[in-house]
Structure formats: structure tokens, C-alpha cells
Design a protein around this motif. Structure first.
Motif, PDB file in Angstrom:
ATOM      1  N   GLY A 185       3.319 -15.477  98.596  1.00 38.88           N
ATOM      2  CA  GLY A 185       3.086 -15.690  97.167  1.00 38.88           C
ATOM      3  C   GLY A 185       1.647 -15.484  96.774  1.00 38.88           C
ATOM      4  O   GLY A 185       1.352 -14.916  95.710  1.00 38.88           O
ATOM      5  N   GLU A 186       0.703 -15.926  97.617  1.00 38.30           N
ATOM      6  CA  GLU A 186      -0.719 -15.742  97.321  1.00 38.30           C
ATOM      7  C   GLU A 186      -1.092 -14.261  97.270  1.00 38.30           C
ATOM      8  O   GLU A 186      -1.939 -13.850  96.479  1.00 38.30           O
ATOM      9  CB  GLU A 186      -1.572 -16.452  98.369  1.00 38.30           C
ATOM     10  CG  GLU A 186      -1.615 -17.953  98.213  1.00 38.30           C
ATOM     11  CD  GLU A 186      -2.731 -18.577  99.032  1.00 38.30           C
ATOM     12  OE1 GLU A 186      -3.452 -17.841  99.725  1.00 38.30           O
ATOM     13  OE2 GLU A 186      -2.859 -19.811  98.974  1.00 38.30           O
ATOM     14  N   ARG A 189       0.573 -12.826  93.796  1.00 37.28           N
ATOM     15  CA  ARG A 189       0.275 -13.396  92.485  1.00 37.28           C
ATOM     16  C   ARG A 189      -0.892 -12.743  91.744  1.00 37.28           C
ATOM     17  O   ARG A 189      -0.804 -12.560  90.506  1.00 37.28           O
ATOM     18  CB  ARG A 189       0.036 -14.904  92.631  1.00 37.28           C
ATOM     19  CG  ARG A 189       0.056 -15.628  91.298  1.00 37.28           C
ATOM     20  CD  ARG A 189       0.102 -17.135  91.450  1.00 37.28           C
ATOM     21  NE  ARG A 189      -1.036 -17.657  92.174  1.00 37.28           N
ATOM     22  CZ  ARG A 189      -0.981 -18.160  93.403  1.00 37.28           C
ATOM     23  NH1 ARG A 189       0.167 -18.188  94.044  1.00 37.28           N
ATOM     24  NH2 ARG A 189      -2.061 -18.638  93.992  1.00 37.28           N
ATOM     25  N   GLU A 194      -0.531 -14.354  84.600  1.00 40.78           N
ATOM     26  CA  GLU A 194      -0.337 -15.769  84.884  1.00 40.78           C
ATOM     27  C   GLU A 194       1.088 -16.200  84.537  1.00 40.78           C
ATOM     28  O   GLU A 194       1.604 -15.902  83.456  1.00 40.78           O
ATOM     29  CB  GLU A 194      -1.328 -16.608  84.076  1.00 40.78           C
ATOM     30  CG  GLU A 194      -1.162 -18.112  84.215  1.00 40.78           C
ATOM     31  CD  GLU A 194      -1.522 -18.612  85.609  1.00 40.78           C
ATOM     32  OE1 GLU A 194      -1.041 -19.693  85.988  1.00 40.78           O
ATOM     33  OE2 GLU A 194      -2.298 -17.918  86.310  1.00 40.78           O
ATOM     34  N   ARG A 198       5.585 -17.242  90.868  1.00 39.84           N
ATOM     35  CA  ARG A 198       5.059 -18.501  91.389  1.00 39.84           C
ATOM     36  C   ARG A 198       5.897 -18.915  92.594  1.00 39.84           C
ATOM     37  O   ARG A 198       7.125 -18.791  92.587  1.00 39.84           O
ATOM     38  CB  ARG A 198       5.139 -19.582  90.307  1.00 39.84           C
ATOM     39  CG  ARG A 198       4.730 -20.964  90.743  1.00 39.84           C
ATOM     40  CD  ARG A 198       3.247 -21.099  90.887  1.00 39.84           C
ATOM     41  NE  ARG A 198       2.837 -22.488  91.115  1.00 39.84           N
ATOM     42  CZ  ARG A 198       1.606 -22.834  91.462  1.00 39.84           C
ATOM     43  NH1 ARG A 198       0.663 -21.912  91.591  1.00 39.84           N
ATOM     44  NH2 ARG A 198       1.294 -24.101  91.653  1.00 39.84           N
ATOM     45  N   HIS A 199       5.255 -19.403  93.656  1.00 43.46           N
ATOM     46  CA  HIS A 199       5.939 -19.869  94.850  1.00 43.46           C
ATOM     47  C   HIS A 199       5.734 -21.375  95.009  1.00 43.46           C
ATOM     48  O   HIS A 199       4.609 -21.872  94.840  1.00 43.46           O
ATOM     49  CB  HIS A 199       5.426 -19.150  96.094  1.00 43.46           C
ATOM     50  CG  HIS A 199       5.953 -17.757  96.238  1.00 43.46           C
ATOM     51  ND1 HIS A 199       5.610 -16.736  95.370  1.00 43.46           N
ATOM     52  CD2 HIS A 199       6.810 -17.217  97.152  1.00 43.46           C
ATOM     53  CE1 HIS A 199       6.233 -15.626  95.750  1.00 43.46           C
ATOM     54  NE2 HIS A 199       6.958 -15.893  96.813  1.00 43.46           N
TER      55      HIS A 199
END
Length: 464
Positions: A185-186, A189, A194, A198-199
Motif C-alpha cells: 500500500g505504501e 499510494r 489522497e 488505502r490499506h
């Protein structure tokens, strides 16, 4: 919730929160790390952000969404080694194999980046003075719940197809590989606005909060049948669409006319690869009596060569061993493996069982471990009938030199995928519908884009 820092030392990732996920290395039992699970408030906030971001992302040109996905794929390729090492630490899958899974996910993201802008509707032929269209539109907020056995590759399929069609995503990776899931996820993203993706970390409780949220439009799940049915029940209350690829109990049917040693190699590959922890692993074997003896001898030798393999955790290892122990108690003969090794970790040997009755649990349920239960049949028709007699419907393999038998088998087997003379393989882009307890809906290929969109019919006439 604070996301996992990319550079942090996993062994020191101690959480003071009692509601934390603890991961121990399956090979030697050492602590990999702890991650706090998402709270109900964090789940609600993630869904709210996804809903808020939806209109802007859905209105983004398709090619711009595709460009973001390409950038995410490039970033994922750059972090392939890091993700593979985390995957190995959490699940025991060798880093080289785990890296192949990451790179398969990279290819999937790139594939959907190309397919997304080509996903099209239809123009209908109505009155010459009118315009009639069928237009695909994103469905909204998508929750993805993905498994631990190939965490990056599977997640890339669901997340990539959902994002490129204009949906926003809240993803929960399996609680058995939360570090891998959060790092994935990082990496993704920063390439999206925004709130678009999202994880969250968590177990089935967090998954149920997500599935029961009234502002979720799609629940996409790859995992067990029991969880899939629970999610479907939740979606029946909220009206969300459900996309499920669930358990399988895939048969391997071995005809009398094939080389038994080659057939045993195929069976060993299908049953023991990734410790048997593959959605389309061989779960039960029906072999023709004429070649049963040399087939079993070769399969047993392959199991002995394979040796002891890591399973994801001791809970899963105990479940696998219970299937084997019950079968032996009911009359099955243990030809290889079947004994829990001493020492730390959650390892289990490649196991071969013969004299298996179709009523045994090891034949009726998905074992999901390195176990090959063998049932001898008198002819191809009996083997096909036994292979068909199952509650699941994911995949099946047939080994035969007879085109007639191959045709009979692929038409008769009530599964989404039939493989003839190869337990694994197939052209890229294939998409199938699982059947019965194995779920429903396309999970791969271009058709997955259809699952994440809803079709609107538009009729336009000029005003008088």
C-alpha cells in the motif's frame, strides 16, 4: 492508524495495543513483528475518505488513471526485493518465488493500465434522430480482501482493475502477511490522489466492519469459502456487489494411457508447489488402476525428494495435519510424510496418502497443504464421475493421451478452469467463473473490468 514505515526494523515493531497482529517466522518461529489492527473509527474514516475522493477520481480521464497505474507498477518493480523478503519472513515462501509473484503483480498493473482506457461501451441502433448508448461507469468504493499465499500478485489484479476503471479502494491484506500488505500500500499510494487507495491492517473482524459498511459498493474477496459466504451475507444487507474467488478442491484425473512417472511429476508439482498453498493446487488424485502402482511409487519418491516445507503458521499446519491424521485413522495408507517435525516453526512434509475413500475429509474439503491423497479407479468414466462429485468448482486437471477423453472431461467437469496435460499454465488474459462453493464473478483478465463497472443506458432525442 500509523502505516508501517518502509525502513523500520520489523523485529522491534512492538505494539502496546492488545489488539495487535503478531507474525512469527514459519521456518524457525522467530518474531517477525506486531502491527496494531485498525479500529472501527479508522475503518469508517478510510471509507469516508474513499467516498469523498470518488467523484474526482471517477471524473479523471481514463488515460490519466492509466498513467498513475503505470507509475505505481514501476515503483512496485523497484521494491520487488523488499516485498519478497517480507513475504518470505511472514509466510515462508522462498524469496525467489515471492519475487516472481511481485513481478507478476507488476505485469498485471501494466496490463490493466493498457486495458483501462480501452474499456468501452456500445452505441445502439435506435431511431435515426436519437442517440442510444450503453456506458460503463465506476461503481464507487471497493473493498478488497486478499489472501496470504500470493499476496502481491492477487492484490494487483483486484486493486489495479478497480482503480483504472475509476473506483476508489480500501484494501485489507490477510492478517497472515500484514507487513507485506502495508508495504504494498505504501508503494502504491503516492501515485494516486489522497483517499483513492488505502490499506488497513486487521483480521476477520476488520474485514467484517468493512464488508458491513453501508457506504461500500463492491466487496472483492479471494480466500476461504466460509469467509466468502459471510461476506455475501453482509452484502445482502447493504446492497453491495460481491466478487468472490473462494476455496477449491481441485481434482487430478490420471488416465491409463499416460506415462505414470510423468503423471506423478505433474501431481507432485500440483500438490507440493508453494507447500500446496495455491488456490488451484491439486487437492485429490484419481488414477487409473492399470498404472496406479508405478504412479504411486513415483509420486512417493517425489514427495521424499521434496522433504519438509514451511506452512504459513502453526494453526494452518495443525489443520493440514488433522486432515491427514483423520484419513489414516479411517483406513488411508501413509506412503510419505504425514509426521509433524520436531523444532520451531510451522513446517510439514510433502505427504502422499493412498487407499483414500472419497468420503474422507482430505478428499471432500480443501486441505491447502502439501498433501496428495490418491484414489484408484477402475476406468476413466469412474474417475470422471468421482472428480465431478464435489461441492467446489474452481479448477481441475486431466492427464490423458485420448482426445475423446479430454473432450469429455472438459465439457463434463463443473469448474471454472480445466487444464489438460499440465497442472499449471495458460495464456495470459484468461478469465473464468468459479462455480458452487468456489465463488462467482470474473477474478482476472479483461473481464474483471466489467465486474468493477455498472452499465448505464442513455437515450437522447433532440428537443422539438
Amino acid at each position: 492508524m500509523t502505516d508501517l514505515a518502509v525502513e523500520h526494523d520489523l523485529s522491534s515493531a512492538e505494539s502496546a495495543d492488545a489488539h495487535a497482529i503478531r507474525i512469527d517466522n514459519p521456518v524457525d518461529g522467530h518474531l517477525v513483528g506486531r502491527i496494531a489492527m485498525a479500529t472501527p473509527e479508522e475503518v469508517a474514516a478510510a471509507v469516508a475518505k474513499a467516498r469523498s475522493a470518488f467523484a474526482g477520481w471517477a471524473g479523471t480521464p481514463a488515460e490519466s488513471r492509466a498513467a498513475a497505474l503505470r507509475a505505481a507498477a514501476d515503483a512496485l518493480a523497484d521494491r520487488a526485493d523488499d516485498l519478497a523478503e517480507l513475504n518470505e519472513a511472514e509466510t515462508g515462501r522462498p524469496a525467489a518465488e515471492a519475487r516472481e509473484g511481485v513481478l507478476a503483480g507488476v505485469s498485471t498493473l501494466r496490463q490493466y493500465a493498457e486495458l483501462g482506457p480501452l474499456h468501452r461501451g456500445r452505441a445502439l441502433l435506435g431511431q435515426p434522430s436519437a442517440t442510444d448508448l450503453m456506458v460503463p461507469e465506476p461503481r464507487g468504493v471497493v473493498v478488497t480482501l486478499t489472501p496470504w499465499n500470493d499476496p502481491v500478485a492477487v492484490a494487483c489484479g483486484l486493486v489495479g482493475a478497480a482503480l483504472v476503471t475509476g473506483n476508489t479502494v480500501v484494501a485489507k491484506p490477510s492478517e497472515r502477511c500484514p507487513h507485506t500488505g502495508l508495504l504494498f500500500g505504501e508503494v502504491l499510494r503516492p501515485h494516486f490522489p489522497e483517499g483513492v487507495v488505502r490499506h488497513l491492517a486487521g483480521d476477520g473482524t476488520v474485514g467484517s466492519w468493512l464488508a458491513g459498511h453501508t457506504d461500500v459498493d463492491v466487496i472483492a474477496h479471494v480466500g476461504s469459502t466460509a469467509t466468502g459466504r459471510s461476506l455475501a451475507a453482509a452484502a445482502a444487507r447493504t446492497g453491495a456487489k460481491v466478487l468472490l474467488e473462494n476455496g477449491g478442491n481441485d481434482p487430478l484425473l490420471v488416465d491409463a494411457d499416460v506415462d505414470p512417472v510423468w503423471a506423478a511429476e505433474q501431481a507432485a508439482l500440483g500438490a507440493f508447489a508453494n507447500s500446496g498453498q495455491i488456490c488451484v493446487a491439486v487437492e485429490r488424485v484419481f488414477v487409473h488402476r492399470e498404472i496406479a502402482e508405478p504412479f504411486v511409487e513415483a509420486l512417493t519418491a517425489a514427495a521424499d525428494r521434496t522433504g519438509v516445507l514451511p506452512l504459513v503458521d502453526t494453526r494452518h499446519r495443525d489443520a493440514v495435519h488433522a486432515h491427514v491424521s483423520e484419513a489414516v485413522a479411517a483406513g488411508a495408507r501413509l506412503r510419505a510424510g504425514g509426521v509433524v517435525p520436531d523444532g520451531p516453526g510451522s513446517r510439514y512434509p510433502a505427504t502422499v496418502l493412498t487407499d483414500c475413500d472419497p468420503g474422507m475429509r482430505v478428499m471432500r474439503e480443501e486441505t491447502f497443504g502439501p498433501v496428495a491423497p490418491v484414489c484408484v479407479v477402475d476406468d476413466f468414466a469412474e474417475g470422471l464421475a468421482r472428480a465431478r462429485d464435489d461441492a467446489y468448482g474452481l479448477a481441475a486437471t486431466v492427464l490423458t493421451r485420448s482426445m475423446e477423453h479430454a473432450q469429455r472431461a472438459w465439457r463434463a467437469l463443473p469448474v471454472g478452469t480445466v487444464k489438460v496435460n499440465a497442472v499449471f499454465g495458460g495464456a495470459p488474459g484468461g478469465a473464468a467463473h468459479p462455480r458452487r462453493a468456489s465463488g462467482h464473478g470474473y477474478g482476472y483478465g479483461p473481464e474483471l473490468l466489467d465486474e468493477f463497472t455498472a452499465t448505464k443506458v442513455v437515450h437522447v432525442e433532440p428537443a422539438p
